[in-house]
Design a protein around this motif. Structure first.
Motif, PDB file in Angstrom:
ATOM      1  N   VAL A 298      29.825   3.396 -17.032  1.00  0.00           N
ATOM      2  CA  VAL A 298      31.280   2.763 -17.175  1.00  0.00           C
ATOM      3  C   VAL A 298      31.094   1.221 -17.382  1.00  0.00           C
ATOM      4  CG1 VAL A 298      33.338   2.165 -15.707  1.00  0.00           C
ATOM      5  CG2 VAL A 298      32.617   4.536 -16.125  1.00  0.00           C
ATOM      6  N   CYS A 299      31.885   0.804 -18.355  1.00  0.00           N
ATOM      7  CA  CYS A 299      31.874  -0.598 -18.560  1.00  0.00           C
ATOM      8  C   CYS A 299      32.589  -1.403 -17.630  1.00  0.00           C
ATOM      9  CB  CYS A 299      32.470  -0.973 -19.985  1.00  0.00           C
ATOM     10  SG  CYS A 299      32.010  -2.279 -20.798  1.00  0.00           S
ATOM     11  N   GLU A 300      31.810  -1.474 -16.491  1.00  0.00           N
ATOM     12  CA  GLU A 300      32.579  -2.502 -15.306  1.00  0.00           C
ATOM     13  C   GLU A 300      31.203  -2.601 -14.541  1.00  0.00           C
ATOM     14  OE1 GLU A 300      35.697  -3.354 -14.246  1.00  0.00           O
ATOM     15  OE2 GLU A 300      36.892  -2.176 -15.417  1.00  0.00           O
ATOM     16  N   SER A 301      30.817  -4.046 -13.920  1.00  0.00           N
ATOM     17  CA  SER A 301      30.054  -4.415 -13.121  1.00  0.00           C
ATOM     18  C   SER A 301      30.275  -3.586 -11.775  1.00  0.00           C
ATOM     19  CB  SER A 301      29.950  -5.822 -12.873  1.00  0.00           C
ATOM     20  OG  SER A 301      29.377  -6.445 -14.142  1.00  0.00           O
ATOM     21  N   GLY A 302      31.532  -3.078 -11.398  1.00  0.00           N
ATOM     22  CA  GLY A 302      31.707  -2.562 -10.301  1.00  0.00           C
ATOM     23  C   GLY A 302      31.455  -0.988 -10.468  1.00  0.00           C
ATOM     24  N   ASP A 303      30.821  -0.441 -11.302  1.00  0.00           N
ATOM     25  CA  ASP A 303      30.468   0.739 -11.266  1.00  0.00           C
ATOM     26  C   ASP A 303      29.051   1.080 -10.912  1.00  0.00           C
ATOM     27  OD1 ASP A 303      30.211   3.457 -12.216  1.00  0.00           O
ATOM     28  OD2 ASP A 303      29.587   3.000 -14.279  1.00  0.00           O
ATOM     29  N   TRP A 304      29.138   1.368  -9.485  1.00  0.00           N
ATOM     30  CA  TRP A 304      27.929   1.541  -8.705  1.00  0.00           C
ATOM     31  C   TRP A 304      28.186   2.524  -8.002  1.00  0.00           C
ATOM     32  CZ3 TRP A 304      27.681   0.800  -3.530  1.00  0.00           C
ATOM     33  CH2 TRP A 304      28.855  -0.203  -2.911  1.00  0.00           C
ATOM     34  N   LEU A 305      27.109   3.330  -7.502  1.00  0.00           N
ATOM     35  CA  LEU A 305      27.218   4.647  -6.623  1.00  0.00           C
ATOM     36  C   LEU A 305      26.497   4.140  -5.355  1.00  0.00           C
ATOM     37  CD1 LEU A 305      27.032   7.458  -9.276  1.00  0.00           C
ATOM     38  CD2 LEU A 305      29.015   6.507  -8.084  1.00  0.00           C
TER      39      LEU A 305
ATOM     40  N   GLU B 248      14.553  -9.039 -13.836  1.00  0.00           N
ATOM     41  CA  GLU B 248      14.018 -10.010 -12.968  1.00  0.00           C
ATOM     42  C   GLU B 248      14.540  -9.793 -11.510  1.00  0.00           C
ATOM     43  OE1 GLU B 248      14.147 -13.939 -14.634  1.00  0.00           O
ATOM     44  OE2 GLU B 248      13.152 -13.336 -16.285  1.00  0.00           O
ATOM     45  N   THR B 249      15.831  -9.486 -11.518  1.00  0.00           N
ATOM     46  CA  THR B 249      16.634  -9.606 -10.220  1.00  0.00           C
ATOM     47  C   THR B 249      16.800  -8.201  -9.441  1.00  0.00           C
ATOM     48  OG1 THR B 249      18.980  -9.806 -11.233  1.00  0.00           O
ATOM     49  CG2 THR B 249      17.579 -11.815 -10.461  1.00  0.00           C
ATOM     50  N   LYS B 250      17.016  -7.399 -10.230  1.00  0.00           N
ATOM     51  CA  LYS B 250      17.572  -6.019  -9.959  1.00  0.00           C
ATOM     52  C   LYS B 250      16.741  -4.835 -10.727  1.00  0.00           C
ATOM     53  CE  LYS B 250      20.965  -6.264  -6.789  1.00  0.00           C
ATOM     54  NZ  LYS B 250      20.779  -5.088  -5.574  1.00  0.00           N
ATOM     55  N   ASN B 251      16.519  -3.728 -10.118  1.00  0.00           N
ATOM     56  CA  ASN B 251      16.120  -2.574 -10.596  1.00  0.00           C
ATOM     57  C   ASN B 251      17.283  -1.571 -10.896  1.00  0.00           C
ATOM     58  OD1 ASN B 251      13.270  -3.187 -11.187  1.00  0.00           O
ATOM     59  ND2 ASN B 251      13.167  -2.819  -9.217  1.00  0.00           N
ATOM     60  N   PHE B 252      17.764  -1.099 -12.034  1.00  0.00           N
ATOM     61  CA  PHE B 252      18.800  -0.319 -12.007  1.00  0.00           C
ATOM     62  C   PHE B 252      18.339   1.289 -12.256  1.00  0.00           C
ATOM     63  CE2 PHE B 252      20.429  -4.495 -13.213  1.00  0.00           C
ATOM     64  CZ  PHE B 252      21.623  -4.507 -12.183  1.00  0.00           C
ATOM     65  N   ALA B 253      18.962   2.161 -11.764  1.00  0.00           N
ATOM     66  CA  ALA B 253      18.843   3.486 -12.086  1.00  0.00           C
ATOM     67  C   ALA B 253      20.181   3.883 -12.553  1.00  0.00           C
ATOM     68  CB  ALA B 253      18.596   4.546 -10.745  1.00  0.00           C
ATOM     69  N   ILE B 254      20.444   3.897 -14.066  1.00  0.00           N
ATOM     70  CA  ILE B 254      21.424   4.442 -14.615  1.00  0.00           C
ATOM     71  C   ILE B 254      21.716   5.844 -14.845  1.00  0.00           C
ATOM     72  CG2 ILE B 254      22.806   3.856 -16.819  1.00  0.00           C
ATOM     73  CD1 ILE B 254      21.163   1.489 -17.220  1.00  0.00           C
ATOM     74  N   VAL B 255      22.702   6.437 -14.276  1.00  0.00           N
ATOM     75  CA  VAL B 255      22.975   7.683 -14.114  1.00  0.00           C
ATOM     76  C   VAL B 255      24.085   8.300 -14.720  1.00  0.00           C
ATOM     77  CG1 VAL B 255      21.723   7.929 -11.856  1.00  0.00           C
ATOM     78  CG2 VAL B 255      24.171   7.673 -11.937  1.00  0.00           C
ATOM     79  N   ASP B 256      24.421   9.775 -15.055  1.00  0.00           N
ATOM     80  CA  ASP B 256      25.549  10.127 -15.781  1.00  0.00           C
ATOM     81  C   ASP B 256      26.653  10.377 -15.195  1.00  0.00           C
ATOM     82  OD1 ASP B 256      24.921  12.471 -14.339  1.00  0.00           O
ATOM     83  OD2 ASP B 256      24.421  13.648 -16.201  1.00  0.00           O
ATOM     84  N   ALA B 257      26.676  10.285 -13.784  1.00  0.00           N
ATOM     85  CA  ALA B 257      27.916   9.885 -12.964  1.00  0.00           C
ATOM     86  C   ALA B 257      28.327   8.597 -12.838  1.00  0.00           C
ATOM     87  CB  ALA B 257      27.640  10.578 -11.616  1.00  0.00           C
ATOM     88  N   ALA B 258      29.622   8.244 -12.687  1.00  0.00           N
ATOM     89  CA  ALA B 258      30.130   6.970 -12.651  1.00  0.00           C
ATOM     90  C   ALA B 258      31.382   6.699 -11.614  1.00  0.00           C
ATOM     91  CB  ALA B 258      30.771   6.546 -14.046  1.00  0.00           C
ATOM     92  N   MET B 259      31.661   5.602 -11.831  1.00  0.00           N
ATOM     93  CA  MET B 259      32.878   5.058 -10.743  1.00  0.00           C
ATOM     94  C   MET B 259      34.084   6.128 -11.034  1.00  0.00           C
ATOM     95  SD  MET B 259      34.195   1.516 -12.248  1.00  0.00           S
ATOM     96  CE  MET B 259      35.437   1.493 -11.279  1.00  0.00           C
TER      97      MET B 259
ATOM     98  N   THR C 120      34.646   7.153  -6.913  1.00  0.00           N
ATOM     99  CA  THR C 120      35.284   5.739  -6.944  1.00  0.00           C
ATOM    100  C   THR C 120      35.225   5.170  -5.403  1.00  0.00           C
ATOM    101  OG1 THR C 120      37.261   4.473  -7.442  1.00  0.00           O
ATOM    102  CG2 THR C 120      37.723   6.507  -6.445  1.00  0.00           C
ATOM    103  N   ARG C 121      34.838   5.898  -4.569  1.00  0.00           N
ATOM    104  CA  ARG C 121      34.841   5.303  -3.234  1.00  0.00           C
ATOM    105  C   ARG C 121      33.782   4.101  -3.000  1.00  0.00           C
ATOM    106  NH1 ARG C 121      32.966   7.490   1.023  1.00  0.00           N
ATOM    107  NH2 ARG C 121      34.582   6.631   2.615  1.00  0.00           N
ATOM    108  N   PRO C 122      32.543   4.164  -3.653  1.00  0.00           N
ATOM    109  CA  PRO C 122      31.564   2.999  -3.376  1.00  0.00           C
ATOM    110  C   PRO C 122      32.338   1.640  -3.901  1.00  0.00           C
ATOM    111  CG  PRO C 122      30.255   4.760  -3.892  1.00  0.00           C
ATOM    112  CD  PRO C 122      31.857   5.558  -4.147  1.00  0.00           C
ATOM    113  N   ALA C 123      32.893   1.914  -5.294  1.00  0.00           N
ATOM    114  CA  ALA C 123      33.640   0.758  -6.042  1.00  0.00           C
ATOM    115  C   ALA C 123      34.879   0.151  -5.153  1.00  0.00           C
ATOM    116  CB  ALA C 123      33.809   1.008  -7.407  1.00  0.00           C
TER     117      ALA C 123
END
Length: 422
Positions: A348-355, A302-313, A317-320
């Motif tokens: 990754v099991c973190e809400s900070g896991d974004w690129l 409802e609030t966001k669209n997520f593209a979940i990819v196979d790379a992670a934080m 790690t720079r974005p996080a």
């Protein structure tokens, strides 16, 4: 913005002679891809500015320490700037000359000092009075004199992210400007130390020349005071930290312009016979690399669209860590205008896991995305968080793609661990 070395042809992103789709099929994803041409061109920009000048380039290993990258820079004529014994070992394994290595860092251990002295590194950049006395003691133990410069903290604002600003009074790096003269006097009295230079490094991802010029002015004032007391200096180390273009609003000078301006300013301030050391890292490797990743799921909410990819934080790690921006583009461009606003996130099991946040993308599941400008502090800062194997690394050289680091296996991650006895 498209990285000049990773460009669209017929709506397919290419790395020199290869489509990125080919490389993904051959090596898998996530995948770090570097361009040899880009690495060489970035080095040549500095090298051309230093030709005919008493100036040398010492690549900052922490930016990207892959052996193939180090070997290429060694062949091009670079020295190296290191911050650990491990980095020194990498330089030696890559064919670098220890006598062209500058050893920086605030917390060098005794065994690291011994190792560096045994290998006869060019210079230690000393960052505190306590390190000064420790280095003297270790040098006495091994029967050598340690060549040193003192890293001066000039209290100059580099106008960069606070985590990568190193030249302000509140940072942990270097000797305070006001204490530098007395610290040099102390070093002069220690029997197993040889003063050879002065060092100043004010931060990273700096996009303006003016902070460097301000720092140089303060350092040169100090140089003249030192030499008035017969403390002669062989070299002046101006550090590194020149930024790259991550987004369109960043316009740093290129390496050639940057080095030329600093050398001219130093000459105006009475450089004389002294050698100048540059320690570039990010500006040599940053825009020579991309991270290739595959879209695993598209998840609308409802609030966001997520593209979940196979790379992670753990891979980038720079974005996080810094809230850093990296350009993200689809490898295959679709003709229609059906773009959707996505947050590009990892598993990754973190809400900070974004690129990447709020990116307009026209993508489907299993599409490939290229994350730009990751050649610096990309793989070198990656981890095995969530027991995730680190990515493979390749270097593309014209029509050849070389695997320069194999993808880790899960089993290798706990190969050195042991169960408790029963």
């Amino acid at each position: 913005m498209t990285n000049a070395f990773f460009t669209y042809r017929d709506d397919v992103l290419h790395a020199e002679a290869f489509s990125l789709s080919e490389l993904a099929e051959r090596f898998g994803t996530p995948l770090y891809i570097y361009s040899k041409a880009a690495l060489t061109q970035a080095y040549d920009a500095y090298s051309n500015a230093c030709k005919g000048k008493n100036a040398t380039i010492h690549y900052a290993v922490k930016a990207n320490s892959n052996l193939a990258v180090l070997s290429l820079f060694a062949e091009l004529g670079a020295g190296f700037d290191i911050v650990s014994a491990g980095e020194l070992s990498r330089v030696i394994a890559a064919g670098g000359n220890p006598n062209r290595v500058v050893f920086s860092g605030v917390g060098k251990h005794d065994d690291e000092m011994r190792y560096a002295l045994e290998k006869d590194v060019f210079c230690f950049n000393v960052e505190s009075r306590s390190e000064l006395t420790r280095l003297n003691a270790v040098a006495r133990e091994v029967g050598k004199r340690a060549r040193l410069s003192i890293r001066v903290n000039p209290n100059v604002d580099a106008k960069t992210h606070p985590y990568i600003s190193t030249g302000l009074r509140g940072n942990k790096f270097g000797v305070a400007y006001e204490e530098a003269l007395s610290t040099y006097r102390e070093a002069l009295q220690l029997s197993h130390l040889q003063i050879v230079g002065i060092d100043c490094h004010i931060g990273s991802q700096i996009t303006e020349v003016s902070p460097y010029l301000n720092a140089i002015d303060k350092v040169m004032d100090l140089v003249h005071q030192l030499e008035a007391e017969n403390i002669s200096l062989h070299h002046i180390d101006v550090g590194g930290g020149l930024g790259i273009t991550y987004s369109d609003d960043e316009t740093p000078p290129d390496g050639s312009t940057f080095a030329s301006q600093l050398l001219s300013h130093l000459a105006e301030r009475g450089l004389g016979h002294r050698q100048v050391l540059f320690e570039p890292g990010r500006s040599l490797v940053g825009n020579a690399g991309i991270l290739l990743t595959k879209v695993s799921f598209l998840k609308p909410t409802e609030t966001k669209n997520f593209a979940i990819v196979d790379a992670a934080m753990n891979d980038l790690t720079r974005p996080a860590m810094y809230g850093a921006y990296h350009n993200i583009v689809p490898v295959i461009r679709r003709e229609n205008d059906n773009e959707t606003l996505y947050d590009v996130v990892g598993p990754v099991c973190e809400s900070g896991d974004w690129l990447g946040r709020d990116r307009l993308l026209n993508i489907e599941t299993n599409d490939l995305l290229a994350i730009h400008s990751v050649g610096a502090y990309g793989f070198s800062m990656s981890s095995n968080y969530n027991t995730r194997p680190r990515a493979a690394e390749i270097i593309v050289d014209g029509s050849e793609a070389h695997l320069v680091r194999e993808r880790e296996t899960i089993e290798s991650l706990f190969a050195n661990e042991h169960l408790l006895p029963k």
